[in-house]
Design a protein around this motif. Structure first.
Motif, PDB file in Angstrom:
ATOM      1  N   SER A   1      28.206  58.356  47.095  1.00  0.00           N
ATOM      2  CA  SER A   1      27.701  57.212  46.479  1.00  0.00           C
ATOM      3  C   SER A   1      28.211  56.275  45.901  1.00  0.00           C
ATOM      4  CB  SER A   1      27.566  57.665  44.996  1.00  0.00           C
ATOM      5  OG  SER A   1      26.193  59.235  44.952  1.00  0.00           O
ATOM      6  N   LEU A   2      29.809  56.440  46.831  1.00  0.00           N
ATOM      7  CA  LEU A   2      31.359  55.332  46.241  1.00  0.00           C
ATOM      8  C   LEU A   2      30.563  54.530  46.938  1.00  0.00           C
ATOM      9  CD1 LEU A   2      34.648  57.450  47.389  1.00  0.00           C
ATOM     10  CD2 LEU A   2      33.668  56.493  45.298  1.00  0.00           C
ATOM     11  N   HIS A   3      30.300  53.150  46.069  1.00  0.00           N
ATOM     12  CA  HIS A   3      29.871  51.802  46.876  1.00  0.00           C
ATOM     13  C   HIS A   3      31.676  50.846  48.060  1.00  0.00           C
ATOM     14  CE1 HIS A   3      27.917  48.220  46.694  1.00  0.00           C
ATOM     15  NE2 HIS A   3      29.058  46.932  46.584  1.00  0.00           N
ATOM     16  N   PRO A   4      30.639  51.159  49.605  1.00  0.00           N
ATOM     17  CA  PRO A   4      31.007  50.813  50.534  1.00  0.00           C
ATOM     18  C   PRO A   4      31.972  49.283  50.141  1.00  0.00           C
ATOM     19  CG  PRO A   4      28.881  51.250  51.551  1.00  0.00           C
ATOM     20  CD  PRO A   4      29.051  51.338  49.506  1.00  0.00           C
ATOM     21  N   LEU A   5      33.461  49.635  50.551  1.00  0.00           N
ATOM     22  CA  LEU A   5      33.795  48.148  50.151  1.00  0.00           C
ATOM     23  C   LEU A   5      34.318  47.557  51.521  1.00  0.00           C
ATOM     24  CD1 LEU A   5      36.241  49.436  48.066  1.00  0.00           C
ATOM     25  CD2 LEU A   5      34.695  48.145  47.227  1.00  0.00           C
ATOM     26  N   ASP A   6      33.425  45.819  51.243  1.00  0.00           N
ATOM     27  CA  ASP A   6      33.554  45.222  52.321  1.00  0.00           C
ATOM     28  C   ASP A   6      34.902  44.333  52.574  1.00  0.00           C
ATOM     29  OD1 ASP A   6      32.674  43.196  51.163  1.00  0.00           O
ATOM     30  OD2 ASP A   6      30.691  43.217  52.300  1.00  0.00           O
ATOM     31  N   GLU A   7      35.405  43.747  53.826  1.00  0.00           N
ATOM     32  CA  GLU A   7      36.721  42.675  53.517  1.00  0.00           C
ATOM     33  C   GLU A   7      36.214  41.696  52.931  1.00  0.00           C
ATOM     34  OE1 GLU A   7      36.997  42.071  57.215  1.00  0.00           O
ATOM     35  OE2 GLU A   7      38.462  39.995  57.076  1.00  0.00           O
ATOM     36  N   LYS A   8      35.400  41.668  52.462  1.00  0.00           N
ATOM     37  CA  LYS A   8      35.453  39.798  51.185  1.00  0.00           C
ATOM     38  C   LYS A   8      35.582  40.961  49.975  1.00  0.00           C
ATOM     39  CE  LYS A   8      33.208  36.250  50.234  1.00  0.00           C
ATOM     40  NZ  LYS A   8      33.118  35.653  48.923  1.00  0.00           N
ATOM     41  N   ALA A   9      35.098  41.725  49.368  1.00  0.00           N
ATOM     42  CA  ALA A   9      35.454  43.158  48.345  1.00  0.00           C
ATOM     43  C   ALA A   9      36.958  43.127  48.250  1.00  0.00           C
ATOM     44  CB  ALA A   9      34.258  43.891  48.676  1.00  0.00           C
ATOM     45  N   LEU A  10      37.266  43.915  49.379  1.00  0.00           N
ATOM     46  CA  LEU A  10      38.636  44.276  49.786  1.00  0.00           C
ATOM     47  C   LEU A  10      39.452  42.915  49.348  1.00  0.00           C
ATOM     48  CD1 LEU A  10      38.539  46.792  52.190  1.00  0.00           C
ATOM     49  CD2 LEU A  10      39.111  47.535  49.809  1.00  0.00           C
ATOM     50  N   GLU A  11      38.964  42.246  49.150  1.00  0.00           N
ATOM     51  CA  GLU A  11      39.985  40.426  48.970  1.00  0.00           C
ATOM     52  C   GLU A  11      40.906  40.803  47.762  1.00  0.00           C
ATOM     53  OE1 GLU A  11      38.844  36.739  50.326  1.00  0.00           O
ATOM     54  OE2 GLU A  11      39.088  37.570  51.796  1.00  0.00           O
TER      55      GLU A  11
END
Ligand code: BG6
Length: 488
Positions: A274-284
Motif C-alpha cells: 500500500s505504499l504510495h508509489p513515488l514518481d520522479e515529480k514527487a521525488l523532486e
C-alpha cells in the motif's frame, strides 16, 4: 526438545559478521542454556584452517569482544566448533562437506538437522544453495534443513527477483529465513504489543487522530572501514529498503487475526503493497539525499565520505536519506510519514514519533504543546509520552510535560540481542521475524523508482559530520508546517 538439536553450518566463517555477531550470539545462547546440549557449529570458508586453529581464533576473539575469562564454560562451548575448508563455488567440493556434516550429525546426535547460514558476499547466495542441492543437502527428509540468508537481499528489484527464483529452485520458502536484524530487536516487536494490547492507544492509531509520523535512525559512526561495500550500496539500500521499511510496517500494519508467522507476515506485506508509489515529480520534493563532508566533531577532525578508504573520489553514494511517504489505505489516508537515516549524525538513536492532532478548537490559544508519543527503539529503549498541562498560576497557559517508561527499569529476564533472538527462532523453526519473499519484493517495488531517480540525478547535499543532515531535509518538513524532533 530433540527437534532443536542441530548443526549450524556458517558459510563465510572467517568473515567479520561471524566473528562480531554470530559466534557471540551463539555463545550467549549457550551460556544461558538456551541452546540444546546437542549442537555443533561448522565454520566453512576458503582458508585452510584446522579445527584447532579455527577454534583458537574464535576463542581469542570471544575473550576480547565479550570480555570473557578463559573458563571451562568457554572451552566447552568451543569444543562444539569445527571447521571445513571449502571452495564454495566448486560443486565437487561439497562431497567432502556432505561427509563432514554426516559425521558431525552422528557425533552430536543432531539427527541431520542443519541450518546453513549464508554470511558470505552476496555473489555466492545463489551458488551455495545450488551446490548444496546437487548433493541432496537441501532435503528435509533426513532431519530438517534451513537456509539463513543475510542482507542485502538483492541489489535492485531485478536482482532480488533473480535471487528469489534461484533460491526457490533449491529450497522451499518455508526453509528460507531472510535476516533483517531490526526485526530481532525487542523494541521493534514491542510495537505490536503496545499497539494491539492497549485500549488506551489502539483506537487512536489512525488518520482520525494522528497528524504525522516520524521514523529516525541516526548513527554517529561513518562507514567504519566498509567503504568498499557501502559505496555500492548507500543509505537507501543499506538501511531504508530493509530495516526502516520493516519498522514502518510494525507502526502501520493492521492487527493480525492471530499471532503466528503467516498472520503477522500477511499484514506486513499489505503495508508494503500500500505504499504510495513515488514518481520522479514527487521525488523532486519528497526525497533528500546527502553525503557527509569533512569536519571537526568535538575537536576531532573527521574524514568526508569521499575521502574514506574504498570510496570513489567522485562518489555520489548517499550517506543520508530523508523521505516523505504515504500509505494508500483506510487507516493512513492523508497521514504523511517522514523517514530519515544517516551516518555521521550527532548521535546514535532509532525512534518512532507519533504526532497526534490538536483538539478541535484552540480554546487555550494556538501555543498549546502537541501530543507526541516517542517510541525509542535504541539506545535507552522505552516510550515517552509528551502532552500539555496547565502552567501553575494565573491564566490558562499550558506547558509540555512527559511520562517516561524505560526498559531498563524492568526487572527480570535479560533482553536477547537481535542476533540471539533470530538464531534461536531459526533453530526453533519460527519464521515470524524473518522477511518473506513477497515482502522483500514489495519493498523493492517501492524502492526501485527512488533508486532510479537517485541515479539519474546525482546531486547530493553535503552536510558536516556531527550535524543532523542537509538543511534541505528540514525544509521537507517546514514546507508542511512541521519540524523533525532532534533527539539527544
Ligand atoms: C546494518 C548496516 O545492516 O545495520 C550498517 O549495514 C548499520 O551500515 C547497521 O550500521 C545498523 O544496525 P544497528 O543495529 O546498529 O542499528
Amino acid at each position: 526438545n530433540h527437534l532443536d538439536n542441530n548443526c549450524i553450518a556458517i558459510f563465510g566463517a572467517s568473515g567479520d559478521l561471524t566473528r562480531r555477531k554470530l559466534i557471540p550470539a551463539l555463545y550467549h545462547l549457550y551460556a544461558t542454556k538456551q541452546l540444546s546440549a546437542s549442537f555443533s557449529i561448522l565454520g566453512i570458508s576458503r582458508t585452510e584452517y584446522s579445527d584447532t586453529t579455527y577454534r583458537t581464533k574464535i576463542k581469542e576473539s570471544l575473550i576480547v569482544s565479550e570480555k570473557l575469562e578463559d573458563s571451562e564454560q568457554l572451552n566447552e562451548f568451543c569444543s562444539h566448533i569445527h571447521y571445513q575448508p571449502l571452495d564454495t563455488a566448486d560443486k565437487a567440493n561439497y562431497a567432502a562437506l556432505k561427509e563432514r556434516l554426516a559425521a558431525l550429525s552422528e557425533q552430536y546426535l543432531t539427527a541431520g538437522n542443519i541450518i546453513y547460514y549464508l554470511s558470505t558476499p552476496p555473489s555466492l547466495y545463489g551458488v551455495i544453495p545450488e551446490c548444496l542441492a546437487e548433493h541432496g543437502l537441501n532435503q528435509n527428509d533426513d532431519g530438517w534443513k534451513r537456509l539463513i540468508v543475510e542482507k542485502p537481499f538483492g541489489y535492485d528489484k531485478a536482482s532480488a527477483v533473480a535471487l528469489d527464483e534461484q533460491l526457490h529452485r533449491f529450497f522451499a520458502e518455508e526453509q528460507i529465513y531472510r535476516i533483517d536484524h531490526y526485526l530481532g530487536k525487542e523494541t521493534v516487536q514491542n510495537l505490536l504489543v503496545f499497539r494491539f494490547s492497549n485500549g488506551l492507544f489502539e483506537p487512536l492509531w489512525n488518520r482520525n487522530y494522528i497528524d504525522h509520523v516520524e521514523i529516525t535512525s541516526a548513527e554517529s559512526i561513518g562507514v567504519e572501514g566498509r567503504g568498499g561495500y557501502y559505496d555500492g550500496a548507500g543509505a537507501m539500500r543499506d538501511m531504508f529498503q530493509n530495516h526502516l521499511l520493516q519498522v514502518l510496517a510494525m507502526v502501520a500494519m493492521e492487527p493480525p487475526a492471530l499471532i503466528n508467522s503467516n498472520a503477522i507476515r500477511n499484514e506486513t506485506v499489505k503495508v508494503f503493497q500500500s505504499l504510495h508509489p513515488l514518481d520522479e515529480k514527487a521525488l523532486e520534493h519528497d526525497l533528500v539525499l546527502g553525503q557527509y563532508t569533512a569536519s571537526k566533531v568535538r575537536g576531532e577532525p573527521l574524514l568526508g565520505y569521499r575521502e574514506e578508504t574504498g570510496v570513489e573520489a567522485e562518489s555520489s553514494t548517499e550517506t543520508y536519506v530523508a523521505l516523505k511517504l504515504s500509505i494508500d489505505n483506510w487507516r493512513w489516508n492523508g497521514v504523511p510519514f517522514y523517514v530519515r537515516t544517516g551516518k555521521r549524525l550527532p548521535t546514535r538513536v532509532t525512534e518512532v514519533v507519533i504526532h497526534f492532532k490538536k483538539t478541535p478548537h484552540p480554546v487555550f490559544g494556538q501555543n498549546t504543546p502537541d501530543n507526541k508519543l516517542v517510541i525509542r527503539i535504541q539506545p535507552d529503549e522505552g516510550i515517552l509520552m509528551k502532552f500539555g498541562l496547565k502552567k501553575p498560576g494565573a491564566g490558562f497557559e499550558s506547558q509540555e510535560v512527559s511520562m517516561d517508561f524505560r526498559y531498563d527499569s524492568l526487572d527480570g529476564d535479560e533482553v536477547l540481542t537481535a542476533y540471539e533472538r533470530l538464531l534461536l527462532d531459526s533453530i526453533k523453526g519460527d519464521p515470524t521475524l524473518f522477511a518473506r519473499s513477497d515482502a522483500v519484493l514489495a519493498c523493492w517495488d517501492f524502492v526501485q523508482p527512488i533508486l532510479d531517480v537517485a541515479q539519474s540525478n546525482p546531486t547530493r547535499y553535503g552536510y558536516a559530520c556531527g550535524t543532523w543532515g542537509p538543511k534541505e531535509a528540514d525544509e521537507l518538513l517546514s514546507r508542511d508546517g512541521r519540524e523533525w524532533r532532534f533527539p539527544c
